[in-house]
Write a protein that holds these residues in place. Sequence first.
Motif, short mmCIF file in Angstrom:
data_model
loop_
_atom_site.label_atom_id
_atom_site.label_comp_id
_atom_site.label_asym_id
_atom_site.label_seq_id
_atom_site.Cartn_x
_atom_site.Cartn_y
_atom_site.Cartn_z
N SER A 199 -6.90 -23.56 -13.02
CA SER A 199 -7.50 -24.72 -13.68
C SER A 199 -8.90 -25.04 -13.16
O SER A 199 -9.66 -25.75 -13.81
CB SER A 199 -6.60 -25.95 -13.56
OG SER A 199 -6.33 -26.21 -12.20
N SER A 200 -9.25 -24.51 -11.98
CA SER A 200 -10.59 -24.74 -11.45
C SER A 200 -11.45 -23.52 -11.76
O SER A 200 -11.00 -22.38 -11.59
CB SER A 200 -10.48 -24.94 -9.92
OG SER A 200 -11.52 -24.27 -9.24
N ARG A 201 -12.68 -23.72 -12.19
CA ARG A 201 -13.55 -22.59 -12.48
C ARG A 201 -13.81 -21.76 -11.23
O ARG A 201 -13.86 -20.53 -11.26
CB ARG A 201 -14.88 -23.08 -13.10
CG ARG A 201 -15.70 -21.95 -13.67
CD ARG A 201 -16.92 -22.44 -14.42
NE ARG A 201 -17.70 -21.29 -14.84
CZ ARG A 201 -17.54 -20.64 -15.98
NH1 ARG A 201 -16.63 -21.05 -16.86
NH2 ARG A 201 -18.28 -19.58 -16.26
N ALA A 202 -13.93 -22.44 -10.09
CA ALA A 202 -14.12 -21.72 -8.81
C ALA A 202 -12.89 -20.86 -8.51
O ALA A 202 -13.00 -19.70 -8.09
CB ALA A 202 -14.38 -22.71 -7.69
N GLY A 203 -11.71 -21.43 -8.74
CA GLY A 203 -10.47 -20.69 -8.49
C GLY A 203 -10.36 -19.48 -9.39
O GLY A 203 -10.04 -18.37 -8.93
N MET A 204 -10.62 -19.69 -10.67
CA MET A 204 -10.53 -18.57 -11.62
C MET A 204 -11.54 -17.49 -11.28
O MET A 204 -11.25 -16.29 -11.37
CB MET A 204 -10.76 -19.07 -13.05
CG MET A 204 -9.63 -19.93 -13.55
SD MET A 204 -9.76 -20.29 -15.31
CE MET A 204 -10.89 -21.64 -15.30
N THR A 205 -12.75 -17.92 -10.85
CA THR A 205 -13.79 -16.94 -10.55
C THR A 205 -13.42 -16.10 -9.33
O THR A 205 -13.66 -14.89 -9.30
CB THR A 205 -15.15 -17.65 -10.32
OG1 THR A 205 -15.42 -18.46 -11.47
CG2 THR A 205 -16.28 -16.65 -10.13
N THR A 206 -12.81 -16.73 -8.32
CA THR A 206 -12.47 -15.95 -7.13
C THR A 206 -11.43 -14.88 -7.48
O THR A 206 -11.52 -13.74 -7.02
CB THR A 206 -12.05 -16.84 -5.94
OG1 THR A 206 -12.01 -16.05 -4.77
CG2 THR A 206 -10.71 -17.52 -6.10
N LEU A 207 -10.48 -15.23 -8.34
CA LEU A 207 -9.50 -14.21 -8.73
C LEU A 207 -10.19 -13.14 -9.59
O LEU A 207 -10.05 -11.94 -9.34
CB LEU A 207 -8.33 -14.85 -9.49
CG LEU A 207 -7.16 -13.90 -9.72
CD1 LEU A 207 -5.82 -14.63 -9.62
CD2 LEU A 207 -7.21 -13.17 -11.05
N ALA A 208 -10.97 -13.58 -10.56
CA ALA A 208 -11.57 -12.65 -11.52
C ALA A 208 -12.51 -11.65 -10.84
O ALA A 208 -12.44 -10.45 -11.09
CB ALA A 208 -12.33 -13.43 -12.60
N GLU A 209 -13.38 -12.14 -9.95
CA GLU A 209 -14.38 -11.20 -9.40
C GLU A 209 -13.75 -10.16 -8.47
O GLU A 209 -14.24 -9.05 -8.35
CB GLU A 209 -15.55 -11.94 -8.73
CG GLU A 209 -15.20 -12.69 -7.48
CD GLU A 209 -16.38 -13.52 -6.96
OE1 GLU A 209 -17.44 -13.56 -7.60
OE2 GLU A 209 -16.22 -14.14 -5.88
N ASN A 210 -12.64 -10.53 -7.84
CA ASN A 210 -11.92 -9.55 -7.03
C ASN A 210 -11.11 -8.61 -7.90
O ASN A 210 -11.04 -7.41 -7.63
CB ASN A 210 -10.98 -10.28 -6.06
CG ASN A 210 -11.72 -10.83 -4.86
OD1 ASN A 210 -11.99 -10.09 -3.91
ND2 ASN A 210 -12.08 -12.09 -4.89
N TYR A 211 -10.50 -9.13 -8.96
CA TYR A 211 -9.65 -8.31 -9.83
C TYR A 211 -10.47 -7.22 -10.53
O TYR A 211 -10.05 -6.06 -10.60
CB TYR A 211 -8.92 -9.20 -10.84
CG TYR A 211 -7.68 -8.56 -11.41
CD1 TYR A 211 -7.76 -7.54 -12.34
CD2 TYR A 211 -6.40 -8.96 -10.99
CE1 TYR A 211 -6.62 -6.94 -12.84
CE2 TYR A 211 -5.26 -8.35 -11.49
CZ TYR A 211 -5.38 -7.34 -12.41
OH TYR A 211 -4.25 -6.74 -12.90
N VAL A 212 -11.64 -7.58 -11.04
CA VAL A 212 -12.44 -6.57 -11.76
C VAL A 212 -13.13 -5.61 -10.78
O VAL A 212 -13.60 -4.55 -11.18
CB VAL A 212 -13.51 -7.19 -12.70
CG1 VAL A 212 -12.85 -8.04 -13.77
CG2 VAL A 212 -14.55 -7.99 -11.93
N GLY A 213 -13.15 -5.96 -9.49
CA GLY A 213 -13.70 -5.05 -8.46
C GLY A 213 -15.00 -5.56 -7.89
O GLY A 213 -15.96 -5.81 -8.63
N LEU A 214 -15.04 -5.69 -6.56
CA LEU A 214 -16.26 -6.14 -5.88
C LEU A 214 -17.29 -5.01 -5.89
O LEU A 214 -16.94 -3.85 -6.08
CB LEU A 214 -15.91 -6.55 -4.44
CG LEU A 214 -14.99 -7.78 -4.33
CD1 LEU A 214 -14.58 -8.01 -2.88
CD2 LEU A 214 -15.66 -9.03 -4.90
#
Length: 377
Positions: A356-371
Amino acid sequence: MLGHLLHRRGVDSVIIENRSEEYVVERVRAGVLEQHVVDLMIETGVGARLQREGLRHDGVWLAFGGIRRRIDFAELTGKAITVYGQNEVVRDLIDARRATSRPLHFEVDHVSVGGLDSNPVVRYRKDGKEHELTCDVIAGCDGFHGICRPSFPPGVLTAFDRVYPFAWLGILAHAAPSSEELVYSLTDRGFALFSMRSPKVTRLYLQCAPDEDIEAWPDERIWSELETRLSTRDGWKPNTGPIFQKGITPMRSFVAEPMQFGRLFLAGDSAHIVPPTGAKGLNLAVADVRVLADAISRFYDSGSETALDAYSHTCLQRIWKAQRFSWWMTSMLHLGVPHNGFDYRRQIAELDYITSSRAGMTTLAENYVGLPIDTPR
Ligand code: DHB
């Protein structure tokens, strides 16, 4: 992939594989490719079938407490993931290798490595005949149970690991995926994951005990448990169909440091294992060989070993971040053993926050797609 990248830079290699060709192309394993793997395959001429058959996913769903929430990778990071089986990647790379006529030997055994300090040598047996190969560099891409890591002299390696008190029971079923994107779910009965391999094949996993007896899981029990753990109040649930493969995946985090001794370099699972939640294993292995191919070709271009000597440090920076991510996804999404009501409620609160937090979603998303990978393209 290492052989393919080296070929493109004019570097000779010999690839030896313990298993048969049929085994490696048929054995279904992971299936989620980070954007950098997809880009690399396309840029290096092995991406045609991937572009036709790979399923691009712009996001992922997290389910908990009867609801599903989506994390939009494309909007948050500008990147996506692609579902395409690891064994399909291997099949495409074998085809590319064959086209170069460079050596690729299957069903090789009695492999040993030596002369690691100065004059590396690989000994192996193929069709009952002994072979000895002298070379400049040995790449140990031989997996967690391979012979390369144990060939490091005593005292060189430090191993860090964590074993989880649960495993995954995974199935493949002839059933059309009922969602276009993956669904990771935590319930009070444990974790479940909805994934797919094609428009006709669904891949599903559920948390089980590490010593679970697969015989105790007839198809009806698997479907009933998957439906209970995956159905959400909006009416979504997986489609069912004939199950054609079942297996148990143990869960482990492991890193051996450093990834180099002399002219022997470890890459992929021979140096590190992640628990499967977040699908990092194959992607990390590709990242390693990108760095290694680059370092080996610099060595031949300039005679300098600087990039080779930096290999382990360069890779480990990113490996530890992927270790952290895989551990975090695993801890957030699995029911603790023994069950602890505080932890379960804390995990539900974390899932609510992350989705529900944009910061939370971004931390999952940027790691999931690959650093990002620390190597020049
Ligand atoms: C798959 C495997 C994973 O470990 C994961 O996190 C997502 C998908 C799969 O096999 O499809």
